[in-house]
Scaffold this motif. Sequence first.
Motif, mmCIF file in Angstrom:
data_model
loop_
_atom_site.group_PDB
_atom_site.id
_atom_site.type_symbol
_atom_site.label_atom_id
_atom_site.label_comp_id
_atom_site.label_asym_id
_atom_site.label_seq_id
_atom_site.Cartn_x
_atom_site.Cartn_y
_atom_site.Cartn_z
ATOM 1 N N GLY A 58 -27.407 49.151 -46.044
ATOM 2 C CA GLY A 58 -27.484 49.963 -47.259
ATOM 3 C C GLY A 58 -28.288 51.235 -47.083
ATOM 4 N N LEU A 59 -29.170 51.257 -46.076
ATOM 5 C CA LEU A 59 -29.961 52.464 -45.819
ATOM 6 C C LEU A 59 -29.174 53.531 -45.077
ATOM 7 C CD1 LEU A 59 -33.369 50.809 -44.801
ATOM 8 C CD2 LEU A 59 -32.742 51.819 -47.008
ATOM 9 N N VAL A 60 -28.052 53.134 -44.491
ATOM 10 C CA VAL A 60 -27.173 54.101 -43.814
ATOM 11 C C VAL A 60 -26.165 54.570 -44.862
ATOM 12 C CG1 VAL A 60 -25.712 54.510 -41.799
ATOM 13 C CG2 VAL A 60 -27.487 52.756 -41.701
ATOM 14 N N GLN A 82 -30.089 58.826 -39.588
ATOM 15 C CA GLN A 82 -30.195 57.437 -40.045
ATOM 16 C C GLN A 82 -29.874 56.442 -38.932
ATOM 17 O OE1 GLN A 82 -27.461 57.486 -43.413
ATOM 18 N NE2 GLN A 82 -29.061 58.228 -44.794
ATOM 19 N N ARG A 83 -29.959 56.912 -37.697
ATOM 20 C CA ARG A 83 -29.615 56.055 -36.555
ATOM 21 C C ARG A 83 -30.553 54.859 -36.433
ATOM 22 N NH1 ARG A 83 -30.680 58.559 -31.986
ATOM 23 N NH2 ARG A 83 -29.264 57.328 -30.669
ATOM 24 N N GLY A 139 -18.096 43.831 -37.778
ATOM 25 C CA GLY A 139 -18.784 44.874 -38.532
ATOM 26 C C GLY A 139 -19.709 45.730 -37.691
ATOM 27 N N THR A 140 -20.112 45.227 -36.524
ATOM 28 C CA THR A 140 -20.987 46.010 -35.629
ATOM 29 C C THR A 140 -20.215 46.627 -34.463
ATOM 30 O OG1 THR A 140 -21.496 44.109 -34.187
ATOM 31 C CG2 THR A 140 -22.882 44.420 -36.133
ATOM 32 N N SER A 141 -18.910 46.459 -34.449
ATOM 33 C CA SER A 141 -18.135 46.792 -33.246
ATOM 34 C C SER A 141 -18.081 48.282 -32.929
ATOM 35 C CB SER A 141 -16.712 46.242 -33.373
ATOM 36 O OG SER A 141 -16.054 46.799 -34.511
ATOM 37 N N LEU A 142 -18.309 49.143 -33.918
ATOM 38 C CA LEU A 142 -18.266 50.592 -33.672
ATOM 39 C C LEU A 142 -19.644 51.194 -33.425
ATOM 40 C CD1 LEU A 142 -15.673 51.739 -36.390
ATOM 41 C CD2 LEU A 142 -15.269 51.273 -33.969
ATOM 42 N N ASP A 143 -20.682 50.389 -33.505
ATOM 43 C CA ASP A 143 -22.039 50.933 -33.467
ATOM 44 C C ASP A 143 -22.352 51.679 -32.169
ATOM 45 O OD1 ASP A 143 -22.434 49.905 -35.962
ATOM 46 O OD2 ASP A 143 -23.538 48.144 -35.288
ATOM 47 N N THR A 144 -22.060 51.056 -31.041
ATOM 48 C CA THR A 144 -22.406 51.681 -29.757
ATOM 49 C C THR A 144 -21.740 53.048 -29.613
ATOM 50 O OG1 THR A 144 -22.665 49.515 -28.723
ATOM 51 C CG2 THR A 144 -22.336 51.394 -27.266
ATOM 52 N N GLU A 145 -20.467 53.095 -29.965
ATOM 53 C CA GLU A 145 -19.710 54.347 -29.839
ATOM 54 C C GLU A 145 -20.345 55.483 -30.625
ATOM 55 O OE1 GLU A 145 -15.894 56.417 -28.814
ATOM 56 O OE2 GLU A 145 -16.634 54.453 -28.200
ATOM 57 N N PHE A 146 -20.763 55.192 -31.854
ATOM 58 C CA PHE A 146 -21.230 56.261 -32.734
ATOM 59 C C PHE A 146 -22.737 56.466 -32.657
ATOM 60 C CE2 PHE A 146 -17.044 55.518 -34.425
ATOM 61 C CZ PHE A 146 -16.633 56.777 -34.827
#
Length: 246
Positions: A58-60, A82-83, A139-146
């Motif tokens: 929610g903070l992102v 907000q990383r 839900g976390t699958s795109l985190d590393t990329e971005f």
Amino acid sequence: MTTTTTTTTHPVRTDLHRGSVPATPDHDGRSGARPTRHWALAGVGAGLAGIGAIVASGLVDAVYDPDLQGDAAAIADRLATQREAAFVFHSLALVSAVLLLVFAAGLLRRLRQGSGSEALAPMVAFAGLAGTAVVQVIGTSLDTEFLFGLPQQDVLVDSNVVMYGHFIGTVPWCWVLAGLAGLALHVAGRAGAVPRWLGRTGLVLGGLTLLVGISPLQYLAGMVGPVWLLVTALGFALGDKAHRAA
């Protein structure tokens, strides 16, 4: 005259020490060992980490800032600041997913001990929690990329960054299948397989999680599901003494 006495033994099982007796399973397949609550403690950890992951997600909130609506470049710039919250979300969500699978396996065994191997509730509860763990991983699958690409925005397209902001703010909140596990506990509670108050908790919090998850307000399930998980896991970890003493 000398008398010689020879003692011979003929053990039935030569692979066991003398005096060893195999554990005899009881009527529901248990070996007689004292039940542990490690699996329930894993559920407590999964619940706490799940709540933390929802808060961090929610903070992102760059994509939900009304002052930035429609400005993809500004949203990307805000997300870059907000990383840290996104990293916290990533770690907590995956910790929750891993621990949730341990809790799901323990709950399956616990419910089968009380309900029998033919009951559907144990497998429904396991499937609901295992499915929720999978959703958290996705839900976390795109985190590393971005997260590693945001500081170098020349390699990212602003519109894709906006999509990532919506992804992290929606997919991990889909706890609907945990609600199904809560209702399975309610069924088990009515059958006397678990303490009745845990069944009622499953009916109220689990039913609400399932209801809002099925509705267009599905992301509200992320606010209720982890709370149900935490309360239920605490119930098995700190309560359920009659079962552990059996």
